[in-house]
Enzyme design. Structure first.
Site, PDB file in Angstrom:
ATOM      1  N   LYS A   1       2.800  -9.878   2.160  1.00  7.42           N
ATOM      2  CA  LYS A   1       3.665 -10.751   1.358  1.00  7.42           C
ATOM      3  C   LYS A   1       4.601 -11.589   2.231  1.00  7.42           C
ATOM      4  CE  LYS A   1       3.124  -8.385  -2.964  1.00  7.42           C
ATOM      5  NZ  LYS A   1       2.151  -7.370  -2.513  1.00  7.42           N
TER       6      LYS A   1
HETATM    7  C1  LIG Z   1       0.915  -7.113  -3.052  1.00  5.16           C
HETATM    8  C2  LIG Z   1      -0.051  -6.306  -2.277  1.00  5.16           C
HETATM    9  C3  LIG Z   1      -1.435  -6.290  -2.593  1.00  5.16           C
HETATM   10  C4  LIG Z   1      -2.008  -7.017  -3.784  1.00  5.16           C
HETATM   11  O1  LIG Z   1      -1.980  -8.425  -3.634  1.00  5.16           O
HETATM   12  P1  LIG Z   1      -2.122  -9.380  -4.886  1.00  5.16           P
HETATM   13  O2  LIG Z   1      -1.824 -10.737  -4.387  1.00  5.16           O
HETATM   14  O3  LIG Z   1      -1.096  -8.916  -5.901  1.00  5.16           O
HETATM   15  O4  LIG Z   1      -3.510  -9.245  -5.422  1.00  5.16           O
HETATM   16  C5  LIG Z   1      -2.281  -5.548  -1.787  1.00  5.16           C
HETATM   17  N1  LIG Z   1      -1.810  -4.839  -0.737  1.00  5.16           N
HETATM   18  C6  LIG Z   1      -0.495  -4.827  -0.409  1.00  5.16           C
HETATM   19  C7  LIG Z   1      -0.050  -3.999   0.743  1.00  5.16           C
HETATM   20  C8  LIG Z   1       0.429  -5.553  -1.146  1.00  5.16           C
HETATM   21  O5  LIG Z   1       1.731  -5.542  -0.820  1.00  5.16           O
END
Ligand SMILES: *Cc1c(COP(=O)(O)O)cnc(C)c1O
Length: 468
Positions: free
Chosen positions: A113
């Protein structure tokens, strides 16, 4: 480039107009009016670019209301080796022949993120400064999103963050990451309840339109188009690292929850990046896997949402999914509205017609799911046989990736977090603690700055009124 809503509002809006917004006024999601196509000559030229320069080229196709010199500066100061640890920013690691991990989790909070949120922080500060405005970001987190938002917004002019989390329920590491921030514009509110209580408070505060307007309440959730756009860049960067020429194709496997990450892969593919398959991986919360296998999308309630060892994928409703379905339906806004507004609104589910579902293959999507036992087995196998420790989410991606290999097509698994973030499961799988980046050694011992709050929206409003 103008943006439109998936549900039919076609008021032309520029990037800067939608940057600070969530949903479109008609309840839909914003998408660009078209996807710019990248021709062979452009792809060949981009192959040689450094990450920040590549990001500038891609972003420029979608952002025409920020002067190029300013955009260049924002992007260059975001994607640096200091912040991400390597000059490649998202380096590719070979696991075995034709199978790679792309590291998206070397940012400040050790999860992918950061890739988008760090840019969002720079863009928000820039746009608010340009307008002479301020913003109070209100959010609820059980871990990942909140810390990525705080590390992106810390010290940014014009922005304050009020982040609600369930008191005493985050892991000591996650708590330390968030609560050790001493920046005066970051406010950690530890609510004496569970995550759902935090979310309900955010909803209650946001539904008070008078309060929302007066205190300029905003969000940074995953439906924000700028976040999605920032993620498109690393699909190109991964492709260039895995191939020697633009005649080759690759597949990507993506651990998925809200469909934000893989939706960026869809956008890259629509632009012409030679992506063979987009492999969607879920954990036990398999709403999306079920859709890609059957054509039925059925959202789940809290009682049917499992708490798993890949917690950032524990979702019951994928907030970005409408974007893909809109494209799948040939951008038919009334059909999209019918499915997401009427059918999801009334019965919590929809089923595509056979003709609609048949088109999924044209978009390259396949899927699979993974369980706690699969996760442990994958973590163990990858550590013992390939000498690499992967986190629980990445393990879900890797497990499903192996089910969709095609001879001669490299498979890139997106690494969405570092194992240090989910050490309990790593210990369960391997009998030892995962390595932690040196900069984060002993963060649990740092002084913590947070405010304990009752489960009471009024108390949160009062706090914002005093500190916003
Ligand atoms: C947010 C997240 C995901 C999922 O990603 P999306 O964009 O919501 O599909 C997968 N792995 C981790 C570690 C995350 O923080």
């Amino acid at each position: 480039m103008k943006y439109l809503s998936t549900r039919g509002d076609a008021t032309p809006r520029g990037f800067s107009e939608i940057l600070l917004e969530g949903l479109a006024p008609d309840g839909g999601l914003y998408l660009p009016a078209h996807y710019p196509k990248v021709d062979a000559a452009t792809l060949a030229r981009w192959r040689g670019l450094a990450y920040a320069d590549l990001a500038f080229e891609i972003l420029s196709l979608y952002i025409d209301d920020v002067p190029a010199a300013d955009l260049k500066r924002l992007v260059s100061s975001t994607y640096t080796a200091q912040v991400y640890g390597t000059p490649e920013i998202t380096p590719l690691k070979r696991l075995e022949d034709g199978l790679y991990l792309q590291a998206l989790s070397n940012g400040p909070t050790l999860a992918f993120k950061d890739m988008a949120m760090q840019l969002l922080g720079a863009l928000f500060e820039y746009e608010l400064g340009r307008r002479g405005q301020t913003l109070n970001i209100l959010g609820a987190t059980s871990g990942d999103t909140g810390s990525a938002a705080e590390y992106a917004m810390r010290g940014k002019r014009g922005v304050k963050v009020f982040m609600l989390s369930p008191h005493g329920r985050m892991s000591p590491f996650q708590q330390a990451q968030m609560f050790s921030l001493q920046d005066p514009n970051i406010h950690n509110l530890a609510v004496e309840g569970v995550f759902d209580d935090c979310q309900d408070i955010v909803k209650a505060v946001s539904n008070d339109l008078e309060f929302k307007r007066r205190w300029k309440i905003g969000t940074v959730n995953s439906i924000n188009w700028a976040r999605l756009l920032a993620q498109v860049v690393y699909y190109f960067a991964g492709y260039f690292q895995a191939t020697a020429s633009d005649a080759e194709r690759v597949s990507f496997a993506v651990p998925s929850g809200n469909f934000g990450n893989i939706c960026a892969g869809h956008v890259a593919r629509m632009m012409g990046l030679p992506i063979h398959r987009l492999v969607l991986a879920t954990n036990e919360n398999n709403v999306l896997d079920e859709f890609f296998r059957t054509g039925t999308y059925r959202v789940r309630g809290a009682a049917e949402t499992h708490e798993t060892s890949s917690p950032s994928m524990d979702i019951s409703k994928a907030s970005n999914f409408e974007r893909f379905v809109f494209d799948l339906l040939g951008r038919d806004t009334s059909r999209t509205r019918q499915l997401f507004h009427d059918e999801i609104g009334q019965r919590g589910a929809f089923t595509l017609t056979a003709a609609e579902f048949a088109r999924v293959a044209e978009f390259g999507f396949v899927s699979g799911s993974s369980t706690h036992a699969d996760r442990l087995a994958t973590i163990r196998d990858t550590a013992q046989r390939l000498g690499t420790v992967v986190d629980t989410h990445t393990a879900d991606g890797l497990k499903v990736a192996r089910e969709h290999r095609d001879p001669g097509v490299p498979m890139i698994v997106l690494e969405t977090a570092l194992p240090a973030k989910f050490s309990a499961t790593i210990v369960e799988a391997l009998g030892r603690e995962p390595e932690r980046p040196a900069a984060l050694a002993g963060i649990e011992q740092l002084p913590k700055r947070f405010k304990v709050m009752p489960v009471d929206a009024q108390a949160v409003k009062d706090y914002i009124a005093q500190n916003g």
